[in-house]
Design an enzyme around this catalytic site. Structure first.
Site, PDB file in Angstrom:
ATOM      1  N   PHE A 132     -15.692  32.771  27.219  1.00  0.00           N
ATOM      2  CA  PHE A 132     -15.471  33.054  28.637  1.00  0.00           C
ATOM      3  C   PHE A 132     -14.671  31.946  29.313  1.00  0.00           C
ATOM      4  O   PHE A 132     -13.774  32.215  30.097  1.00  0.00           O
ATOM      5  CB  PHE A 132     -16.795  33.296  29.369  1.00  0.00           C
ATOM      6  CG  PHE A 132     -16.596  33.756  30.783  1.00  0.00           C
ATOM      7  CD1 PHE A 132     -16.165  35.051  31.042  1.00  0.00           C
ATOM      8  CD2 PHE A 132     -16.824  32.902  31.840  1.00  0.00           C
ATOM      9  CE1 PHE A 132     -15.969  35.481  32.344  1.00  0.00           C
ATOM     10  CE2 PHE A 132     -16.633  33.321  33.143  1.00  0.00           C
ATOM     11  CZ  PHE A 132     -16.201  34.611  33.397  1.00  0.00           C
ATOM     12  N   ALA A 158     -21.674  33.151  27.199  1.00  0.00           N
ATOM     13  CA  ALA A 158     -22.867  32.369  26.847  1.00  0.00           C
ATOM     14  C   ALA A 158     -24.092  33.241  26.569  1.00  0.00           C
ATOM     15  O   ALA A 158     -24.945  32.860  25.772  1.00  0.00           O
ATOM     16  CB  ALA A 158     -23.180  31.368  27.960  1.00  0.00           C
ATOM     17  N   GLU A 160     -24.154  35.962  24.945  1.00  0.00           N
ATOM     18  CA  GLU A 160     -24.039  36.531  23.603  1.00  0.00           C
ATOM     19  C   GLU A 160     -24.257  35.495  22.503  1.00  0.00           C
ATOM     20  O   GLU A 160     -24.496  35.839  21.346  1.00  0.00           O
ATOM     21  CB  GLU A 160     -22.668  37.197  23.420  1.00  0.00           C
ATOM     22  CG  GLU A 160     -22.451  38.430  24.263  1.00  0.00           C
ATOM     23  CD  GLU A 160     -22.167  38.161  25.737  1.00  0.00           C
ATOM     24  OE1 GLU A 160     -22.601  38.983  26.577  1.00  0.00           O
ATOM     25  OE2 GLU A 160     -21.527  37.142  26.057  1.00  0.00           O
ATOM     26  N   HIS A 199     -25.444  34.481  39.669  1.00  0.00           N
ATOM     27  CA  HIS A 199     -25.173  34.753  38.251  1.00  0.00           C
ATOM     28  C   HIS A 199     -25.182  33.469  37.413  1.00  0.00           C
ATOM     29  O   HIS A 199     -25.632  33.479  36.272  1.00  0.00           O
ATOM     30  CB  HIS A 199     -23.826  35.476  38.116  1.00  0.00           C
ATOM     31  CG  HIS A 199     -23.562  35.999  36.757  1.00  0.00           C
ATOM     32  ND1 HIS A 199     -24.314  36.996  36.186  1.00  0.00           N
ATOM     33  CD2 HIS A 199     -22.629  35.647  35.834  1.00  0.00           C
ATOM     34  CE1 HIS A 199     -23.851  37.259  34.979  1.00  0.00           C
ATOM     35  NE2 HIS A 199     -22.837  36.456  34.732  1.00  0.00           N
TER      36      HIS A 199
END
Length: 154
Positions: free
Chosen positions: A22, A56, A58, A88
């Site tokens: 990400f 993160a 996953e 989040h």
């Protein structure tokens, strides 16, 4: 008294690394530093397995599957969670961190958690080198310690 001294010799160790993409610029830089440090400590490149995942959240699932194979002496989690304007950040940071810890405990395998949690990009970039090198050191030292305590893996 029997004191087990830190052992930073990576010879013969097999290390699995999971990198969250990400924040790929940070994660890729960390991956390069971590793998270079592992090799500097004697871990052969062919004994380092790298898997990448979207983010993160996953990371723990892939760590769990790597751990389940029994092929690794230690694992490393790499990535960055950078605060945004919503809740989040807390959710991802807390859940990812707890799950990484749980995998290590459930499978009795050392996991160096090098997923950065920072307020901004500048903080993440400032921590890349130290955190990535530390992750390699933690992985090797803890793999050797566990192998000493329970006997080396085949």
């Amino acid at each position: 008294m029997n004191t087990i001294q830190p052992n930073l010799n990576g010879k013969g160790l097999r290390i699995g690394i999971v990198q969250a993409r990400f924040t790929n610029e940070v994660g890729s830089a960390m991956l390069d530093i971590c793998t270079a440090k592992l090799q500097e400590m004697g871990v052969k490149a062919k004994h380092i397995t790298v898997a990448t995942v979207p983010g993160a959240l996953e990371v723990p699932l892939v760590l769990q599957n790597m751990a389940a194979t029994g092929k690794y002496d230690a694992l490393v989690a790499i990535g960055a969670i950078i605060r945004g304007e919503t809740y989040h950040f807390e959710l991802v940071a807390n859940e990812s961190g707890a799950a990484v810890t749980r995998v290590g405990l459930d499978f009795n395998i050392p996991i160096a958690n090098a997923i950065l949690t920072t307020e901004n990009d500048e903080q993440a970039h400032a921590r890349i080198e130290e955190k990535a090198a530390d992750a390699a050191i933690v992985a090797v030292e803890c793999a050797n310690l566990i192998n000493t305590l329970i006997g080396a893996k085949d």
